[in-house]
Enzyme design. Sequence first.
Site, mmCIF file in Angstrom:
data_model
loop_
_atom_site.group_PDB
_atom_site.id
_atom_site.type_symbol
_atom_site.label_atom_id
_atom_site.label_comp_id
_atom_site.label_asym_id
_atom_site.label_seq_id
_atom_site.Cartn_x
_atom_site.Cartn_y
_atom_site.Cartn_z
ATOM 1 C CB CYS A 1 -0.923 0.006 1.217
ATOM 2 S SG CYS A 1 -2.305 1.167 1.010
ATOM 3 C CB CYS B 1 -1.730 4.873 3.363
ATOM 4 S SG CYS B 1 -1.688 3.261 4.151
ATOM 5 C CB CYS C 1 -4.434 3.871 -0.047
ATOM 6 S SG CYS C 1 -4.810 3.619 1.709
ATOM 7 C CE LYS D 1 -7.807 -1.408 4.242
ATOM 8 N NZ LYS D 1 -6.362 -1.194 4.123
ATOM 9 N NE ARG E 1 -6.700 4.561 8.855
ATOM 10 C CZ ARG E 1 -7.901 4.846 8.390
ATOM 11 N NH1 ARG E 1 -8.475 5.982 8.736
ATOM 12 N NH2 ARG E 1 -8.519 4.023 7.574
ATOM 13 C CD GLU F 1 -13.966 -4.313 -4.773
ATOM 14 O OE1 GLU F 1 -13.018 -4.915 -5.309
ATOM 15 O OE2 GLU F 1 -14.087 -3.073 -4.808
ATOM 16 C CE LYS G 1 -7.242 -3.840 7.418
ATOM 17 N NZ LYS G 1 -6.344 -3.041 6.671
ATOM 18 C CB SER H 1 -5.313 -1.711 15.011
ATOM 19 O OG SER H 1 -6.159 -0.882 14.229
HETATM 20 C C1 PBG Z 1 -2.980 0.070 4.789
HETATM 21 C C2 PBG Z 1 -3.561 -0.772 5.865
HETATM 22 C C3 PBG Z 1 -4.392 -0.406 6.947
HETATM 23 C C4 PBG Z 1 -4.558 -1.539 7.728
HETATM 24 C C5 PBG Z 1 -3.866 -2.570 7.095
HETATM 25 N N1 PBG Z 1 -3.274 -2.080 5.935
HETATM 26 C C6 PBG Z 1 -4.938 0.913 7.341
HETATM 27 C C7 PBG Z 1 -5.951 1.594 6.558
HETATM 28 O O1 PBG Z 1 -6.446 1.099 5.538
HETATM 29 O O2 PBG Z 1 -6.248 2.716 6.937
HETATM 30 C C8 PBG Z 1 -5.327 -1.620 9.018
HETATM 31 C C9 PBG Z 1 -4.942 -2.734 9.933
HETATM 32 C C10 PBG Z 1 -5.437 -2.620 11.325
HETATM 33 O O3 PBG Z 1 -6.260 -1.755 11.685
HETATM 34 O O4 PBG Z 1 -4.981 -3.446 12.140
HETATM 35 N N2 PBG Z 1 -3.849 0.571 3.869
#
Ligand code: PBG
Length: 328
Positions: free
Chosen positions: A120, A122, A130, A199, A209, A237, A252, A278
């Site tokens: 990614c 970001c 992203c 996602k 983040r 998707e 996710k 997270s």
């Molecule tokens: C990157 C990414 C994210 C997460 C995994 N890959 C953050 C987002 O999309 O903002 C989140 C993982 C987590 O919250 O544990 N794009």
Amino acid sequence: MDLPIRPRRLRSSPALRALVRETAPLAAEEFILPLFVSEKIAAPVAVASMPGVVQLTEKALVEEAAGAFADGVRALLLFGIPEVKDAQASQAYAEDGVVQRAVRALKSAVPELLVITDVCLCEFMDHGHCGVTTFDGDHAHVANDATVELLAQTAVSHAHAGADIVAPSDMMDGRVGALRRALDGAGFTDTPILSYAAKFASAFYGPFRDAAESAPARGDRRTYQMDPANAREALREVALDIEEGADLVMVKPGLPYLDLVWRIKEQFGLPTAAYHVSGEYAMLKAAAQAGWLDEKACVLEQMLAFKRAGADLIVTYYARQLARWLRG
Ligand code: PBG
């Protein structure tokens, strides 16, 4: 009472319950441990919103990975925090970028440990989105196709460094196909793609983040991540990602989207991953620290629920702890 059917008959002893258990016991090799490596720090830094999770230096990363492997963890998911961010995310695909160097170090220190890289932009963009982005006030316009090119470059650079699996998490259209073509073109025909296929634009990513220093400075991710209200779209998707060449698919977050883990596994049958994100981790930690929940019992129950719903793999910050618990 005249009760011919008594489901409790099969619950009367531990041996009987084990005999009729539908979901196989948890195993350490089903868990994937996310780790954060930063090139901005001289020593590990704790992430306040994720107790027990730290940003690691490259050296500490290798130690943590070796320790996790010794505990029974067989796969990790790597995120990098670069010193320099810019509008092209150039450190995402730099040959000596933080992720590329870390992958080399990991593969030389613990070769049997599977290294999955999050693909990614970001963490590498100065604005935290992203993809390649322009702004209209607080509205972020992400340029899909320009982003996909950079993602493909990123994936190839990870494979060059030795990544065993690449995992695009950006939610741009067409990125799985583009990654497949780029990987194949560079000779990495055997590098699997774990697609973050469904996602969602979730508030449960908040603590991540902080850990990855990747919060968007302006706007949000709702023009590329999915609307939490949509399940049929998630199936579409996933179908697209499979057509484009995804080898494994991921849902996710995990717990709030268990219905999709189930439907995706039923409908497509591919190896299916759930990401216990997270915010889900932070909720359990907070309740455990307050003494409100039995942490181990709740985590084991949660992981079993992912498996019961159809998940084959589970990405979780508890992976190392789980491996230790499961060894007894
Ligand atoms: C990157 C990414 C994210 C997460 C995994 N890959 C953050 C987002 O999309 O903002 C989140 C993982 C987590 O919250 O544990 N794009």
